[in-house]
Scaffold this active site. Structure first.
Site, short mmCIF file in Angstrom:
data_model
loop_
_atom_site.label_atom_id
_atom_site.label_comp_id
_atom_site.label_asym_id
_atom_site.label_seq_id
_atom_site.Cartn_x
_atom_site.Cartn_y
_atom_site.Cartn_z
N ARG A 115 0.79 -1.07 -0.29
CA ARG A 115 0.00 0.35 0.32
C ARG A 115 0.69 1.30 0.07
NH1 ARG A 115 -2.12 -3.54 2.41
NH2 ARG A 115 -4.52 -3.95 2.44
N HIS A 162 -1.44 -2.90 -4.60
CA HIS A 162 -0.31 -3.12 -5.39
C HIS A 162 -0.85 -2.83 -6.96
CE1 HIS A 162 0.26 -6.34 -2.37
NE2 HIS A 162 -1.24 -7.19 -2.73
N HIS A 169 3.37 -12.33 -5.52
CA HIS A 169 1.75 -12.88 -5.15
C HIS A 169 1.60 -14.21 -4.95
CE1 HIS A 169 -0.94 -11.45 -2.44
NE2 HIS A 169 -0.77 -9.98 -2.26
N ASP A 191 -0.70 -9.57 8.67
CA ASP A 191 -0.94 -9.33 7.44
C ASP A 191 -0.03 -8.31 7.52
OD1 ASP A 191 -0.94 -8.06 4.74
OD2 ASP A 191 -3.39 -8.14 4.54
N GLU A 214 5.81 -12.13 0.65
CA GLU A 214 6.40 -11.40 -0.38
C GLU A 214 7.10 -9.91 0.25
OE1 GLU A 214 2.05 -9.00 -1.28
OE2 GLU A 214 1.39 -10.74 0.51
C1 BGC Z 1 -1.85 -7.19 1.17
C2 BGC Z 1 -3.23 -7.87 1.86
C3 BGC Z 1 -4.21 -8.36 0.60
C4 BGC Z 1 -3.92 -9.40 0.55
C5 BGC Z 1 -4.36 -9.58 -1.59
C6 BGC Z 1 -1.64 -8.21 0.50
O1 BGC Z 1 -0.14 -8.32 -0.05
O2 BGC Z 1 -1.19 -6.85 2.60
O3 BGC Z 1 -4.01 -6.76 2.58
O4 BGC Z 1 -5.42 -8.57 1.22
O5 BGC Z 1 -1.72 -8.80 -0.51
O6 BGC Z 1 -4.40 -8.20 -1.92
#
Ligand code: BGC
Length: 380
Positions: free
Chosen positions: A109, A134, A207, A279, A344
């Site tokens: 983010r 993303h 991802h 997360d 990630e």
């Molecule tokens: C984020 C999550 C998100 C997921 C899928 C992750 O990298 O930290 O918050 O829901 O990606 O978008």
């Protein structure tokens, strides 16, 4: 046949047998390509399969550079697909949570969907509450990459993509190159490079959603994780780092000794509540600039072990908290809450707005380089 021709004939036969024997020793190693589907505008999309001689097989599509399947043997040598995803391109074209995809320009983010660079404010699409997630509405995960098969020592696939100046709000024409390669020690290696013609910000990652017991086989709560990090970056309620680097000691985020993923995932803790589980970005303990161990996950059931090594400073450990069973993946299997984890490798989220975090600025004349290895083995 004279004696000489007879001898040469024998040598020729021996040479053919030994070459064939060499090939027979390596019956599977290589790369193959097949059609995966078509985009709405008719562009054909391919699926490339990298195979080694140890029973590992990784399929990657040039749509989003997605790792579609990762087949890994269990302790009995039985292969299982440890990556969530879909059987065909249509699955990936529908709304889905970045299964296996390459993420760019900016992984995770950016707060309030904006950042300043040299005093100029860049506005990004807000696609996650007030934030940009993303890479925006059409990040690198939704782009068609140019693929080139590399048949060197190890089968490899090179993917390139030119992200134009202004795309999704980011400055500079950015040339990104990602090489996936599969080695004989069951390692899927990802090498990232990028150059730009204007100062920009960059955070590339993959991802993949892993379930070491096999995709669609239930939750991952009994799988055990070790994360090589003394600190993590706490977040606010919209999952943006506060800027603090907090010690994991005495928090649910202490994975320095292996613990089951489920052990503290519902702890009575504000950070766990904000993430709806884990997360969070971990500040990796690093020695030097090369690849170093970031995390190790073990599945007691199948015996599979995944080690993640990276050159990057951070690791987002996401426990699939937002999966809710509504997505039906491969073989129509439903992917429930916490049925996978993501590791990630990355720079820290919101770095462009956090001057104290390692810089994500890329300048003309520089080359960004990053590498991550997902190495599979069997627990003793
Ligand atoms: C984020 C999550 C998100 C997921 C899928 C992750 O990298 O930290 O918050 O829901 O990606 O978008």
């Amino acid at each position: 046949m004279t004696y000489l021709t007879y001898t040469s004939y024998i040598f020729l036969v021996l040479a053919i047998v030994s070459v064939a024997g060499g090939v027979a020793d390596k019956p599977n190693s290589g790369i193959s390509k097949k059609a995966f589907g078509r985009m709405a505008d008719g562009t054909t999309i391919d699926l490339y399969t990298l195979t080694n001689n140890q029973g590992m097989r990784v399929a990657i599509t040039n749509y989003g550079g997605i790792a579609v399947s990762i087949l890994v043997p269990d302790r009995n040598g039985k292969p299982g697909d440890v990556a969530l995803g879909f059987d065909n391109l249509e699955g990936y074209l529908a709304k889905e949570p970045y299964f296996g995809a390459l993420i760019g320009r900016y992984g995770n983010r950016i707060g309030n969907a904006r950042f300043k660079l040299h005093g100029v404010e860049y506005k990004l699409p807000a696609n996650n509450g007030p934030n940009s997630l993303h890479g925006g509405l059409q990040g690198f995960d939704k782009r068609v990459w140019t693929a080139r098969e590399i048949r060197s020592e190890h089968p490899a696939l090179e993917l390139t993509y030119l992200s134009k100046d202004g795309e999704e709000g980011y400055p500079g024409n950015l040339n990104a190159k990602v090489v996936y390669s599969l080695t004989e020690d069951n390692a899927l290696r990802i090498d990232y490079t990028a150059t730009t013609d204007k100062d920009t910000v960059l955070n590339l990652t993959n991802h993949s959603y892993f379930n070491l017991a096999g995709e669609g086989s239930g939750d991952i709560l009994k799988q055990e994780i070790m994360i090589n990090a003394d600190r993590f970056t706490p977040i606010d309620s919209t999952l943006i780092p506060t800027g603090e680097l907090r010690e994991v000691d005495n928090t649910p985020f202490d994975f320095r000794k292996p613990a089951s993923i489920g052990a503290r995932i519902d702890a009575d803790d504000e950070q766990i509540k904000f993430g709806k589980g884990c997360d969070h970005n971990f500040v990796l303990n690093r020695s030097g600039a090369g690849l170093s161990l970031a995390a190790r996950v073990t599945d007691p059931g199948s015996g599979r072990v995944l080690e993640v090594l990276t050159t990057q400073p951070g690791l987002q450990f996401y426990t699939g908290n937002f999966l809710d069973g509504s997505i039906h993946g491969k073989g129509s299997k439903s992917y429930g809450r916490r049925s996978a984890f993501c590791l990630e490798t990355q720079h820290f989220p919101d770095s462009p707005n956090k001057p104290s975090f390692p810089s994500t600025v890329l300048k003309p004349g520089e080359t960004f380089r990053g590498s991550t290895v997902f190495k599979f083995s069997i627990s003793k």
